[in-house]
Write an enzyme that holds these catalytic residues in place. Sequence first.
Site, PDB file in Angstrom:
ATOM      1  N   GLU A 182      -2.267 -26.934   0.468  1.00 40.30           N
ATOM      2  CA  GLU A 182      -1.973 -26.880  -1.098  1.00 40.30           C
ATOM      3  C   GLU A 182      -0.626 -27.973  -0.932  1.00 40.30           C
ATOM      4  O   GLU A 182       0.268 -27.565  -0.239  1.00 40.30           O
ATOM      5  CB  GLU A 182      -1.573 -25.866  -1.692  1.00 40.30           C
ATOM      6  CG  GLU A 182      -1.571 -26.174  -3.149  1.00 40.30           C
ATOM      7  CD  GLU A 182      -1.154 -24.809  -3.868  1.00 40.30           C
ATOM      8  OE1 GLU A 182      -1.602 -24.736  -4.924  1.00 40.30           O
ATOM      9  OE2 GLU A 182      -0.382 -24.033  -3.571  1.00 40.30           O
ATOM     10  N   ALA A 319       4.555 -18.240   0.350  1.00 36.08           N
ATOM     11  CA  ALA A 319       3.264 -17.718   0.674  1.00 36.08           C
ATOM     12  C   ALA A 319       2.395 -18.574   0.200  1.00 36.08           C
ATOM     13  O   ALA A 319       2.591 -19.451  -0.777  1.00 36.08           O
ATOM     14  CB  ALA A 319       2.887 -16.534   0.242  1.00 36.08           C
ATOM     15  N   ASN A 322      -4.519 -19.103   0.267  1.00 37.98           N
ATOM     16  CA  ASN A 322      -5.878 -19.426   0.948  1.00 37.98           C
ATOM     17  C   ASN A 322      -6.831 -18.308   0.880  1.00 37.98           C
ATOM     18  O   ASN A 322      -6.498 -17.248   0.987  1.00 37.98           O
ATOM     19  CB  ASN A 322      -5.653 -19.805   2.417  1.00 37.98           C
ATOM     20  CG  ASN A 322      -4.524 -20.512   2.677  1.00 37.98           C
ATOM     21  OD1 ASN A 322      -4.424 -21.604   2.218  1.00 37.98           O
ATOM     22  ND2 ASN A 322      -3.452 -20.058   3.520  1.00 37.98           N
ATOM     23  N   GLU A 355       0.159 -13.251  -4.654  1.00 36.02           N
ATOM     24  CA  GLU A 355      -0.967 -14.176  -3.871  1.00 36.02           C
ATOM     25  C   GLU A 355      -2.437 -13.729  -3.890  1.00 36.02           C
ATOM     26  O   GLU A 355      -3.661 -14.304  -4.144  1.00 36.02           O
ATOM     27  CB  GLU A 355      -0.572 -14.220  -2.356  1.00 36.02           C
ATOM     28  CG  GLU A 355       0.769 -15.018  -2.128  1.00 36.02           C
ATOM     29  CD  GLU A 355       0.834 -16.232  -2.874  1.00 36.02           C
ATOM     30  OE1 GLU A 355      -0.111 -17.004  -2.838  1.00 36.02           O
ATOM     31  OE2 GLU A 355       1.994 -16.732  -2.982  1.00 36.02           O
TER      32      GLU A 355
END
Length: 866
Positions: A182, A319, A322, A355
């Site tokens: 990203e 962080a 994914n 996340e």
Amino acid sequence: MWLAAAAPSLARRLLFLGPPPPPLLLLLFSRSSRRRRRLHSLGLAAMPEKRPFERLPADVSPINYSLCLKPDLLDFTFEGKLEAAAQVRQATNQIVMNCADIDIITASYAPEGDEEIHATGFNYQNEDEKVTLSFPSTLQTGTGTLKIDFVGELNDKMKGFYRSKYTTPSGEVRYAAVTQFEATDARRAFPCWDEPAIKATFDISLVVPKDRVALSNMNVIDRKPYPDDENLVEVKFARTPVMSTYLVAFVVGEYDFVETRSKDGVCVRVYTPVGKAEQGKFALEVAAKTLPFYKDYFNVPYPLPKIDLIAIADFAAGAMENWGLVTYRETALLIDPKNSCSSSRQWVALVVGHELAHQWFGNLVTMVSVGHPSEVDEIFDAISYSKGASVIRMLHDYIGDKDFKKGMNMYLTKFQQKNAATEDLWESLENASGKPIAAVMNTWTKQMGFPLIYVEAEQVEDDRLLRLSQKKFCAGGSYVGEDCPQWMVPITISTSEDPNQAKLKILMDKPEMNVVLKNVKPDQWVKLNLGTVGFYRTQYSSAMLESLLPGIRDLSLPPVDRLGLQNDLFSLARAGIISTVEVLKVMEAFVNEPNYTVWSDLSCNLGILSTLLSHTDFYEEIQEFVKDVFSPIGERLGWDPKPGEGHLDALLRGLVLGKLGKAGHKATLEEARRRFKDHVEGKQILSADLRSPVYLTVLKHGDGTTLDIMLKLHKQADMQEEKNRIERVLGATLLPDLIQKVLTFALSEEVRPQDTVSVIGGVAGGSKHGRKAAWKFIKDNWEELYNRYQGGFLISRLIKLSVEGFAVDKMAGEVKAFFESHPAPSAERTIQQCCENILLNAAWLKRDAESIHQYLLQRKASLPTV
């Protein structure tokens, strides 16, 4: 992704107040904040378009990527083979893909049921990070297979497919191969259609040393010897759901892990450095509880069979979400039961929760278009994260939790494994609540800034008449545009009769409104923005403000409202709407304050003021004020925990002792020195919660010997948390030669590349001399620093931390001129904001410095001598 950027004051106060909103509210805009379009929708004007940019052509698109990568952990290279099932939508003789820092060896396309066509040319467009594959004949519409063999470098820039240095328990330096894609760096690992909207499935295989751990988004389905080398194995992973390229991940290295299953049956693992599995247990517990919470809240199950959380040694962000393989800095995942402080536990819990929520928001449903790669990183800022989260929090309060959940479920169910726009979210919430969500939210997301609500009151018999007016809040004072923007503002009003309940809720949809509160006695106070949920500033008439101050002293105002009142006043003073002296008077009313969150915001604002006044010759007077404000709470708390204390008491003690120690409070300084000596000599090891304030205090008032001891402690530290704790306070040292020593240390091998920024930023924030030295150091070492971060968001952070404290007009010109001759495209907006802030600081100082000085002198003269 989580960056831990410092939030603007208003957004910061909205994000961390109780009762906390559902964690998803911190996230909804974060995904879209990666994209240039978010500049407009979050209320920040985009900088002029300087780089012409075209999206990838739509004539060919992927259906599935079958990808095999073979990293070499000694030579820092990798080989790759891609077989992509593709759809040719329009006949063409070329395929345009994203590709950066990769050399293509061969490429071909085989239409389904037809012969393979070999590409005859590879035209790299490096600036746009694209490659055009040319074919000798036209590729007809239909499906086929695109094959590409390629090689690349395991770079050291913490983006794409890169190498991460670590030390084994025996002291040997080795490297892992890890990813950070990203926003636009999957193209550095394999040629692909690297735009969030172009989704596909992925079949990933990794060829790795047989003694290494290999991980990817999905579970392992096969592991077999590699035919060409007995020391290697080929690890094959299950096919992913349809997903964006930026969410693909793989890791090859040496790790231990702890595991459990959530109550929904999802396998949860936390991967740690070898020998540190114990430090993964806290995050494991948080993750195993968080997944079912989100499943129940959204009423949508987690779609993958497993989720791995892994600590990466060299990692630029906090962080990265994914799908199924979430990567973290070590300090955002690992907790040592004995040596981690309370703030670290809170941080890990926050980042893990953030996340995991992305597994639904962003991963299952993805928003918005992408612009030029060099522009994307600069959108990872506090406005994007914090304004977005704050506006959503206000929306949640306006809708109500039940309808909000219902709308979230409708949105996620309708758009899962697809792409969505902001308007799709508004539509779902509007259908669920029956309220005009789109109309309200468009006023917040399609124009810049936020409103200032001015309110004055008049008693009319047994009722209270409120006159409300709104205008745009401007950091530089009054709005000077022709047509002042207007917002549709959900406003709550409370009174002292019941401070915790809204007496009235209204939607302010015009510039001015009159509101009548029934049955409010003359001696009762009235307050806007109950719970400080609304994303607006409030300016009260003098009489209304005066009536609220006793509620601060006697704590009858709820903590979040006490905080909001002070925070609004501070921002009004900073903007020149009221005098800073008025804020100082209000700050003194917090003498009985027990709440950590309130003190945290008060401390932050006093820190901003202290930095401003470091440009004057009465800096010591503001330090005396700090000592007077914080001494009573410091005496009540003491140095050691008391029975029955909780997490927030530990945070408050560290905050207060650090503030008093830095300001030179005599008793605090003496005790800090005593405890530091015992700690260094091994007589009495400092508790984790006391280390930061003690380290800060002894360094600020220490000498070269103190700095040498701190650097020795840094070298000996086994935990990255302890190393970071020391790195963040090194800049407190005041002596010029020691400041230079710290800056040199920042670029040494002793400091991980991602942490250099906090060391230099700490020097800039430590003192007036430190600020000048840090800026010179950046200019002198610009080439190395820029090359180290390759224009990523860390370069923006470095610039911001280093120059935002200046308060002289000419410095804005100097900063602007330097970056005109040393371009940093990914930090253009940060540079512009920093220059504006320097000018605002200079204006603030000119406007209020003398009155602040006089107030502090008068106050000092009126205090009893001891």
